[in-house]
Design a protein around this motif. Structure first.
Motif, PDB file in Angstrom:
ATOM      1  N   PHE A 198      -3.480  -7.017  -2.553  1.00 27.84           N
ATOM      2  CA  PHE A 198      -2.983  -8.332  -2.162  1.00 27.84           C
ATOM      3  C   PHE A 198      -2.451  -9.103  -3.356  1.00 27.84           C
ATOM      4  O   PHE A 198      -2.966  -8.978  -4.477  1.00 27.84           O
ATOM      5  CB  PHE A 198      -4.111  -9.158  -1.529  1.00 27.84           C
ATOM      6  CG  PHE A 198      -4.471  -8.742  -0.135  1.00 27.84           C
ATOM      7  CD1 PHE A 198      -5.421  -7.768   0.086  1.00 27.84           C
ATOM      8  CD2 PHE A 198      -3.848  -9.326   0.956  1.00 27.84           C
ATOM      9  CE1 PHE A 198      -5.764  -7.382   1.374  1.00 27.84           C
ATOM     10  CE2 PHE A 198      -4.181  -8.953   2.254  1.00 27.84           C
ATOM     11  CZ  PHE A 198      -5.142  -7.977   2.461  1.00 27.84           C
TER      12      PHE A 198
ATOM     13  N   MET B 210     -14.402   1.360   2.372  1.00 28.09           N
ATOM     14  CA  MET B 210     -13.721   1.901   3.535  1.00 28.09           C
ATOM     15  C   MET B 210     -14.675   2.860   4.226  1.00 28.09           C
ATOM     16  O   MET B 210     -15.265   3.738   3.579  1.00 28.09           O
ATOM     17  CB  MET B 210     -12.444   2.647   3.165  1.00 28.09           C
ATOM     18  CG  MET B 210     -11.671   3.120   4.375  1.00 28.09           C
ATOM     19  SD  MET B 210     -10.262   4.151   3.979  1.00 28.09           S
ATOM     20  CE  MET B 210     -11.075   5.728   3.722  1.00 28.09           C
TER      21      MET B 210
ATOM     22  N   SER C 120       0.841  -1.191   0.000  1.00 29.08           N
ATOM     23  CA  SER C 120       0.000   0.000   0.000  1.00 29.08           C
ATOM     24  C   SER C 120       0.878   1.243   0.000  1.00 29.08           C
ATOM     25  O   SER C 120       2.036   1.204   0.420  1.00 29.08           O
ATOM     26  CB  SER C 120      -0.919   0.017   1.227  1.00 29.08           C
ATOM     27  OG  SER C 120      -0.176   0.245   2.410  1.00 29.08           O
TER      28      SER C 120
ATOM     29  N   ILE D 243       1.617   4.816   1.745  1.00 30.07           N
ATOM     30  CA  ILE D 243       1.577   5.110   3.180  1.00 30.07           C
ATOM     31  C   ILE D 243       0.194   5.604   3.580  1.00 30.07           C
ATOM     32  O   ILE D 243      -0.332   5.277   4.628  1.00 30.07           O
ATOM     33  CB  ILE D 243       2.653   6.141   3.550  1.00 30.07           C
ATOM     34  CG1 ILE D 243       4.038   5.517   3.393  1.00 30.07           C
ATOM     35  CG2 ILE D 243       2.460   6.633   4.981  1.00 30.07           C
ATOM     36  CD1 ILE D 243       5.175   6.466   3.632  1.00 30.07           C
ATOM     37  N   ARG D 244      -0.415   6.384   2.713  1.00 37.07           N
ATOM     38  CA  ARG D 244      -1.719   6.931   3.059  1.00 37.07           C
ATOM     39  C   ARG D 244      -2.828   6.363   2.190  1.00 37.07           C
ATOM     40  O   ARG D 244      -3.811   6.996   1.919  1.00 37.07           O
ATOM     41  CB  ARG D 244      -1.695   8.444   2.945  1.00 37.07           C
ATOM     42  CG  ARG D 244      -0.734   9.059   3.949  1.00 37.07           C
ATOM     43  CD  ARG D 244      -0.780  10.569   3.953  1.00 37.07           C
ATOM     44  NE  ARG D 244       0.179  11.096   4.921  1.00 37.07           N
ATOM     45  CZ  ARG D 244      -0.054  11.200   6.209  1.00 37.07           C
ATOM     46  NH1 ARG D 244      -1.211  10.841   6.702  1.00 37.07           N
ATOM     47  NH2 ARG D 244       0.864  11.678   7.031  1.00 37.07           N
ATOM     48  N   ALA D 245      -2.640   5.123   1.732  1.00 42.47           N
ATOM     49  CA  ALA D 245      -3.650   4.497   0.879  1.00 42.47           C
ATOM     50  C   ALA D 245      -4.871   4.107   1.699  1.00 42.47           C
ATOM     51  O   ALA D 245      -4.801   3.889   2.899  1.00 42.47           O
ATOM     52  CB  ALA D 245      -3.078   3.268   0.199  1.00 42.47           C
ATOM     53  N   GLU D 246      -5.964   4.004   1.018  1.00 38.67           N
ATOM     54  CA  GLU D 246      -7.197   3.576   1.671  1.00 38.67           C
ATOM     55  C   GLU D 246      -7.322   2.070   1.726  1.00 38.67           C
ATOM     56  O   GLU D 246      -8.148   1.549   2.458  1.00 38.67           O
ATOM     57  CB  GLU D 246      -8.399   4.129   0.922  1.00 38.67           C
ATOM     58  CG  GLU D 246      -8.493   5.631   0.954  1.00 38.67           C
ATOM     59  CD  GLU D 246      -9.711   6.146   0.220  1.00 38.67           C
ATOM     60  OE1 GLU D 246     -10.022   7.329   0.369  1.00 38.67           O
ATOM     61  OE2 GLU D 246     -10.340   5.357  -0.504  1.00 38.67           O
ATOM     62  N   LYS D 247      -6.525   1.380   0.959  1.00 32.04           N
ATOM     63  CA  LYS D 247      -6.721  -0.055   0.880  1.00 32.04           C
ATOM     64  C   LYS D 247      -5.416  -0.753   0.516  1.00 32.04           C
ATOM     65  O   LYS D 247      -4.515  -0.165  -0.047  1.00 32.04           O
ATOM     66  CB  LYS D 247      -7.785  -0.384  -0.145  1.00 32.04           C
ATOM     67  CG  LYS D 247      -7.546   0.261  -1.506  1.00 32.04           C
ATOM     68  CD  LYS D 247      -8.776   0.133  -2.375  1.00 32.04           C
ATOM     69  CE  LYS D 247      -8.553   0.744  -3.742  1.00 32.04           C
ATOM     70  NZ  LYS D 247      -8.530   2.211  -3.661  1.00 32.04           N
ATOM     71  N   LEU D 248      -5.378  -2.020   0.858  1.00 28.95           N
ATOM     72  CA  LEU D 248      -4.239  -2.837   0.493  1.00 28.95           C
ATOM     73  C   LEU D 248      -4.468  -3.496  -0.859  1.00 28.95           C
ATOM     74  O   LEU D 248      -5.594  -3.773  -1.246  1.00 28.95           O
ATOM     75  CB  LEU D 248      -4.026  -3.946   1.509  1.00 28.95           C
ATOM     76  CG  LEU D 248      -3.695  -3.572   2.947  1.00 28.95           C
ATOM     77  CD1 LEU D 248      -3.429  -4.831   3.748  1.00 28.95           C
ATOM     78  CD2 LEU D 248      -2.511  -2.652   3.004  1.00 28.95           C
TER      79      LEU D 248
ATOM     80  N   TYR E 147      -0.924   2.607   8.693  1.00 30.11           N
ATOM     81  CA  TYR E 147      -1.738   2.249   7.531  1.00 30.11           C
ATOM     82  C   TYR E 147      -1.413   0.832   7.081  1.00 30.11           C
ATOM     83  O   TYR E 147      -0.253   0.470   6.950  1.00 30.11           O
ATOM     84  CB  TYR E 147      -1.462   3.231   6.402  1.00 30.11           C
ATOM     85  CG  TYR E 147      -1.757   4.653   6.795  1.00 30.11           C
ATOM     86  CD1 TYR E 147      -0.780   5.464   7.350  1.00 30.11           C
ATOM     87  CD2 TYR E 147      -3.021   5.178   6.640  1.00 30.11           C
ATOM     88  CE1 TYR E 147      -1.059   6.761   7.724  1.00 30.11           C
ATOM     89  CE2 TYR E 147      -3.304   6.476   7.013  1.00 30.11           C
ATOM     90  CZ  TYR E 147      -2.323   7.263   7.547  1.00 30.11           C
ATOM     91  OH  TYR E 147      -2.589   8.541   7.922  1.00 30.11           O
TER      92      TYR E 147
ATOM     93  N   TYR F 268     -13.698  -6.418   2.668  1.00 33.10           N
ATOM     94  CA  TYR F 268     -13.071  -7.062   1.518  1.00 33.10           C
ATOM     95  C   TYR F 268     -13.911  -8.265   1.098  1.00 33.10           C
ATOM     96  O   TYR F 268     -14.566  -8.901   1.923  1.00 33.10           O
ATOM     97  CB  TYR F 268     -11.660  -7.569   1.856  1.00 33.10           C
ATOM     98  CG  TYR F 268     -10.616  -6.499   1.970  1.00 33.10           C
ATOM     99  CD1 TYR F 268     -10.451  -5.777   3.146  1.00 33.10           C
ATOM    100  CD2 TYR F 268      -9.782  -6.214   0.908  1.00 33.10           C
ATOM    101  CE1 TYR F 268      -9.481  -4.801   3.254  1.00 33.10           C
ATOM    102  CE2 TYR F 268      -8.793  -5.233   1.010  1.00 33.10           C
ATOM    103  CZ  TYR F 268      -8.660  -4.535   2.186  1.00 33.10           C
ATOM    104  OH  TYR F 268      -7.692  -3.565   2.288  1.00 33.10           O
TER     105      TYR F 268
END
Lengths: 112, 112
Positions: free
Chosen positions: A103, B48, A94, A96-101, B97, B36
């Motif tokens: 995968f 989110m 992600s 650093i300031r992302a809303e989501k991962l 995060y 998710y």
């Protein structure tokens, strides 16, 4: 654009063997993570790397080591595999300031 | 220790039914709550939520957060067989995060 790539997809080990799971991302993300998923337990964080050159323990780090080789790559090593490490392993990344991962597709590991 | 609990653990419905999945949490402070969807491989991001009482929608899926009562719900209307998956809820701490704490997941099966 591959996103997050994990190798191998499947692996069978004998107790005591070692192996390294590889992960690479091509999204220029700063943060990378290793999770494991076991039935009925959701995903649990093993280790994470907030930025290149730094790593830190997550919820279940025992029996694992990690290396943030560069900004793209984050590997997970099992020095002496145990049956309790049988699981599906996911790498994620992600901003650093992302809303989501994001995968990877996972590695199914069996330790006999 | 942060804790996230999802219910039900599994659910079987028929196409066209509406389902509500629950996520409750015991977390002292968090930045966001995320949902998710996990089909065969990697979890994929749905929603989110950061503010209480504001519904997020995407097609037949919607989600809302109640910070006072410490829970979130995910609604799926007019379910389809393609909605069959594991639905995961996770909370993200305020300063780290991507270091998510996941619930166990709800396995949703939609029969034709």
């Amino acid at each position: 654009n591959a996103g997050v790539t994990q190798t191998p997809k499947f692996q069978v080990l004998k107790t005591g063997q070692s192996m390294t799971l590889q992960c690479a991302q091509d999204m220029n993300h700063n943060s990378m993570y290793w999770y494991r998923q076991d039935p009925g337990m959701g995903l649990r964080l093993i280790y994470y790397s907030a930025s290149e050159g730094t790593t830190d323990k997550g919820e279940v780090p025992n029996g694992y080591n990690v290396s943030r080789l560069n900004k793209r790559e984050f590997s997970l090593r099992l020095e002496s595999a145990a049956p309790s490490q049988t699981s599906v392993y996911f790498c994620a990344s992600s901003e650093i300031r992302a809303e989501k991962l994001f995968f990877g597709s996972g590695t199914q590991l069996s330790v006999l | 220790e942060d804790k996230v609990v999802q219910s039900p653990l599994s659910l079987v419905v028929h196409e066209g039914d509406t389902v509500t999945l629950n996520c409750s949490y015991e977390v002292t402070n968090f930045r966001s709550l995320l949902w998710y969807k996990q089909e065969k491989k990697a979890p994929t991001f749905l929603f989110m939520l950061t503010s209480s009482g504001i519904e997020k929608k995407s097609g037949r899926l919607s989600s809302i957060l109640d910070k006072k009562e410490l829970f979130s719900i995910l609604n799926i209307t007019a379910t389809q067989t393609g909605d069959s998956a594991i639905y995961l809820c996770a909370v993200e701490p305020p300063t780290s995060y991507g270091k998510l704490t996941f619930g166990q997941g709800t396995i949703l099966t939609v029969h034709p």
